[in-house]
Write a protein that holds these residues in place. Structure first.
Motif, PDB file in Angstrom:
ATOM      1  N   LYS A   1       1.121  -1.268   0.214  1.00 51.19           N
ATOM      2  CA  LYS A   1       0.165  -0.385   0.226  1.00 51.19           C
ATOM      3  C   LYS A   1       0.759   1.266   0.081  1.00 51.19           C
ATOM      4  N   THR A   2       0.520   1.708  -0.389  1.00 58.23           N
ATOM      5  CA  THR A   2       0.880   3.365  -0.408  1.00 58.23           C
ATOM      6  C   THR A   2      -0.177   4.370   0.354  1.00 58.23           C
ATOM      7  N   ARG A   3       1.128   5.770   0.930  1.00 57.42           N
ATOM      8  CA  ARG A   3       0.205   7.057   1.632  1.00 57.42           C
ATOM      9  C   ARG A   3       1.145   7.865   1.930  1.00 57.42           C
ATOM     10  N   GLU A   4       0.415   9.128   1.531  1.00 58.71           N
ATOM     11  CA  GLU A   4       1.102  10.190   1.712  1.00 58.71           C
ATOM     12  C   GLU A   4       0.649  11.091   2.606  1.00 58.71           C
ATOM     13  N   LEU A   5       2.360  11.593   2.934  1.00 61.53           N
ATOM     14  CA  LEU A   5       2.102  12.460   4.241  1.00 61.53           C
ATOM     15  C   LEU A   5       2.683  13.840   4.057  1.00 61.53           C
ATOM     16  N   TRP A   6       1.557  14.879   4.477  1.00 55.97           N
ATOM     17  CA  TRP A   6       2.526  16.303   4.580  1.00 55.97           C
ATOM     18  C   TRP A   6       1.887  16.840   5.521  1.00 55.97           C
ATOM     19  N   PHE A   7       2.848  18.224   6.413  1.00 51.93           N
ATOM     20  CA  PHE A   7       2.479  18.574   7.008  1.00 51.93           C
ATOM     21  C   PHE A   7       1.517  19.934   6.727  1.00 51.93           C
TER      22      PHE A   7
ATOM     23  N   ILE B   1       6.050  10.014   0.677  1.00 55.76           N
ATOM     24  CA  ILE B   1       5.756   8.912   0.556  1.00 55.76           C
ATOM     25  C   ILE B   1       6.135   7.499   1.162  1.00 55.76           C
ATOM     26  N   ILE B   2       5.209   6.820   1.778  1.00 56.03           N
ATOM     27  CA  ILE B   2       5.698   5.750   2.568  1.00 56.03           C
ATOM     28  C   ILE B   2       5.225   4.372   1.944  1.00 56.03           C
ATOM     29  N   TYR B   3       5.653   3.152   1.461  1.00 57.46           N
ATOM     30  CA  TYR B   3       5.044   2.152   0.693  1.00 57.46           C
ATOM     31  C   TYR B   3       5.349   1.197   1.749  1.00 57.46           C
ATOM     32  N   HIS B   4       4.338   0.364   2.425  1.00 53.90           N
ATOM     33  CA  HIS B   4       4.170  -0.209   3.540  1.00 53.90           C
ATOM     34  C   HIS B   4       2.783  -1.684   3.514  1.00 53.90           C
ATOM     35  N   ARG B   5       2.973  -2.311   4.379  1.00 56.73           N
ATOM     36  CA  ARG B   5       1.761  -3.442   3.655  1.00 56.73           C
ATOM     37  C   ARG B   5       2.197  -3.747   5.361  1.00 56.73           C
TER      38      ARG B   5
ATOM     39  N   ALA C   1       7.660  -2.392   5.467  1.00 54.45           N
ATOM     40  CA  ALA C   1       7.568  -0.927   4.940  1.00 54.45           C
ATOM     41  C   ALA C   1       8.912  -0.380   4.351  1.00 54.45           C
ATOM     42  N   TYR C   2       8.818   0.918   3.308  1.00 49.64           N
ATOM     43  CA  TYR C   2       9.953   1.620   3.034  1.00 49.64           C
ATOM     44  C   TYR C   2       9.352   2.831   3.833  1.00 49.64           C
ATOM     45  N   LEU C   3      10.378   3.608   4.432  1.00 47.13           N
ATOM     46  CA  LEU C   3       9.591   5.100   4.937  1.00 47.13           C
ATOM     47  C   LEU C   3      10.297   5.912   4.037  1.00 47.13           C
TER      48      LEU C   3
ATOM     49  N   THR D   1      13.192  18.309  14.128  1.00 43.78           N
ATOM     50  CA  THR D   1      11.710  18.261  14.554  1.00 43.78           C
ATOM     51  C   THR D   1      11.083  17.536  13.838  1.00 43.78           C
ATOM     52  N   ARG D   2      10.694  18.670  12.695  1.00 43.42           N
ATOM     53  CA  ARG D   2      10.064  17.624  11.646  1.00 43.42           C
ATOM     54  C   ARG D   2      10.234  16.125  11.344  1.00 43.42           C
ATOM     55  N   ILE D   3      11.668  15.510  10.882  1.00 38.08           N
ATOM     56  CA  ILE D   3      12.104  14.925  10.883  1.00 38.08           C
ATOM     57  C   ILE D   3      11.430  13.889  12.405  1.00 38.08           C
ATOM     58  N   GLN D   4      11.788  14.210  13.527  1.00 37.83           N
ATOM     59  CA  GLN D   4      11.247  13.140  13.559  1.00 37.83           C
ATOM     60  C   GLN D   4       9.258  12.659  14.414  1.00 37.83           C
ATOM     61  N   GLN D   5       9.314  14.050  13.443  1.00 38.51           N
ATOM     62  CA  GLN D   5       7.631  13.466  14.295  1.00 38.51           C
ATOM     63  C   GLN D   5       7.429  13.129  12.658  1.00 38.51           C
ATOM     64  N   LEU D   6       7.736  13.039  11.461  1.00 37.77           N
ATOM     65  CA  LEU D   6       7.623  12.298  10.537  1.00 37.77           C
ATOM     66  C   LEU D   6       8.149  10.804  10.510  1.00 37.77           C
ATOM     67  N   PHE D   7       8.877   9.910  11.179  1.00 42.28           N
ATOM     68  CA  PHE D   7       9.184   8.935  10.964  1.00 42.28           C
ATOM     69  C   PHE D   7       7.613   8.196  12.424  1.00 42.28           C
ATOM     70  N   HIS D   8       7.688   8.527  13.259  1.00 39.73           N
ATOM     71  CA  HIS D   8       6.419   8.509  14.587  1.00 39.73           C
ATOM     72  C   HIS D   8       5.155   8.480  13.747  1.00 39.73           C
ATOM     73  N   ASP D   9       4.883   8.705  12.683  1.00 43.10           N
ATOM     74  CA  ASP D   9       4.168   8.752  12.006  1.00 43.10           C
ATOM     75  C   ASP D   9       3.401   8.565  11.433  1.00 43.10           C
ATOM     76  N   SER D  10       4.766   8.123  10.510  1.00 42.85           N
ATOM     77  CA  SER D  10       5.107   6.312   9.468  1.00 42.85           C
ATOM     78  C   SER D  10       5.008   5.491   9.932  1.00 42.85           C
TER      79      SER D  10
END
Length: 439
Positions: free
Chosen positions: A119-125, A134-138, A245-247, A264-273
């Protein structure tokens, strides 16, 4: 002579192809035709289509199915005749395959169930919707079912914890596999009767792919289970570690962002992903899922996050620990060299520090300052692990050989030895060491 030739032709026998002596160097070994010279024989084997197979090394002995090897003369004379009735039926019988052509074979291959669909999911601030990540996960539950349902590992999978001792007096424990530890026994007592634990092991590492085409990197997330012996988990040929997954590796762009804001944004993006990738484990860990093992038996399994394998920078990122401090204990960075161990960090206490800072802070910088006073990074407001059942993120962190053993112990030992003696004395002491295997 003419009448004799006519009689042989009536018997469908070529006079020129009659069998000659085996030691004659001018006779073709395939069709038994006599040539004038050995050079002519070599040319004949290269040009004659009916004899070319012999030079290539094919069909040196022709035998019929179910029969012994027959004489070469008889074989050459009767090769064009129809097979006997018994053999003809055997040759026409279908081989018993489940497909009749290539298309049927491809359908069977396509019908093999996949490990898990991607599956593919898009995240943005919110203040920067143009730059998406974009993250790819299953689904990790599907990967758990795949690992436990592999028939090749059916005899090696362990569903119950064990206590292993050195002797009959039980005064010394042996810890060699995950199911021999105290953690598995503790979690097993919390589950309903008839359920079993599936310790989930997550591993992440941002990997440099190439520096020749735009500095390409990847951020894979791998999953394996503690039910499998470590000897199987460590072998890539056993396929016991699955990519889930691919973060996103997109850089944080924006001239108006400071270095601290980008971090700070890198940390937030990692935890949300990671919350998106591992979210199915939350409900499955509480209620359990039915999994069919490789032996055909159905088990009620509770996948619990048990271990997180990462290097030291990612350990701080995962546990929300302040960089430079210990991600497992509460020792301050100025006391890292002391011999006295500090109290253990707990997930509950870290969550309370973040909640208190979030409730009492007036700005992002104020929130980070309040968190760092208690050795928390302050870059994440809602960690991905805060609602995982039977999980303590600080206990899941495993030692890192590179950053904690080599750079944390060996490198300091070399520095201390260099400070108490001269370089010449240190070299002399090293040269005086006795030879040792592997040194």
């Amino acid at each position: 002579m003419t009448g004799f030739r006519s009689a042989l032709q009536a018997l469908n026998v070529n006079v020129e192809h009659t069998r000659a002596k085996d030691d004659d160097p001018t006779v073709c070994p395939a069709c038994h035709k006599r040539l004038r010279t050995t050079q002519g024989l070599a040319t004949h084997l290269s040009t004659a289509k009916s004899c070319r197979w012999y030079k290539k090394g094919k069909l040196r002995a022709l035998t019929l199915p179910g029969e012994f090897a027959v004489d070469e003369d008889v074989l050459m004379r009767d090769i064009n005749e129809p097979l006997p009735d018994g053999l003809e039926g055997q040759m026409e019988e279908e081989p018993g395959l489940s497909y009749h052509n290539i298309r049927g074979l491809h359908k069977i291959v396509d019908s093999v169930p996949l490990r898990a669909c991607w599956k593919t999911r898009e995240l943005w601030f919110k203040n920067d919707p143009e730059h998406t990540h974009i993250i790819y996960h299953r689904n990790p539950i599907d990967t758990v079912k795949t690992l436990l349902g592999n028939p090749a590992h059916a005899n090696n999978i362990v569903y119950r914890p064990k206590r292993v001792f050195m002797n009959a007096s039980r005064d010394s424990r042996i810890y060699n596999e995950m199911w021999t530890g105290d953690w598995w026994n503790t979690v097993q007592d919390r589950l309903p009767a008839g359920s079993c634990v599936a310790p989930v092991i997550i591993a992440t590492d941002k990997t440099q792919l190439t520096q020749f085409a735009g500095d390409k990197t990847a951020y894979p997330v791998y999953l394996t289970l503690g039910n499998l012996p470590r000897a199987i988990r460590r072998k890539p040929s056993q396929h016991a570690c699955i990519l889930v997954a691919y973060l996103s590796v997109s850089k944080m762009v924006g001239d108006e962002l400071s270095k601290k804001q980008k971090s700070t944004r890198i940390q937030q993006l990692f935890h949300d992903s990671m919350r998106i990738v591992l979210e199915p484990l939350i409900e499955a860990g509480k209620s359990g899922v039915e999994v069919t093992g490789g032996d055909g038996k159905v088990h009620m399994v509770h996948p619990i996050l048990a271990c997180y394998v990462a290097d030291y920078p990612e350990q701080c990122l995962v546990t929300c620990a302040k960089y430079g401090t210990c991600p497992k204990c509460e020792v301050d960075d100025s006391q890292m060299g002391d011999g006295d161990p500090g109290p253990w960090r707990t997930q509950r206490k870290t969550s309370k520090i973040i909640e208190a800072a979030r409730a009492n802070s007036t700005s992002i910088s104020n929130f980070q300052e309040r968190c760092k006073q208690d050795n928390v990074s302050g870059g994440v407001r809602r960690p991905f692990w805060e609602v995982f059942p039977h999980c303590d993120i600080h206990m899941t962190i495993t030692p890192d050989v590179l950053h904690q053993l080599y750079q944390g112990v060996v490198k300091h030992l070399i520095h201390w030895c260099s400070s108490v003696m001269t370089d010449a004395e240190l070299d002399a002491r090293i040269r005086s060491l006795p030879p040792c295997f592997g040194m």
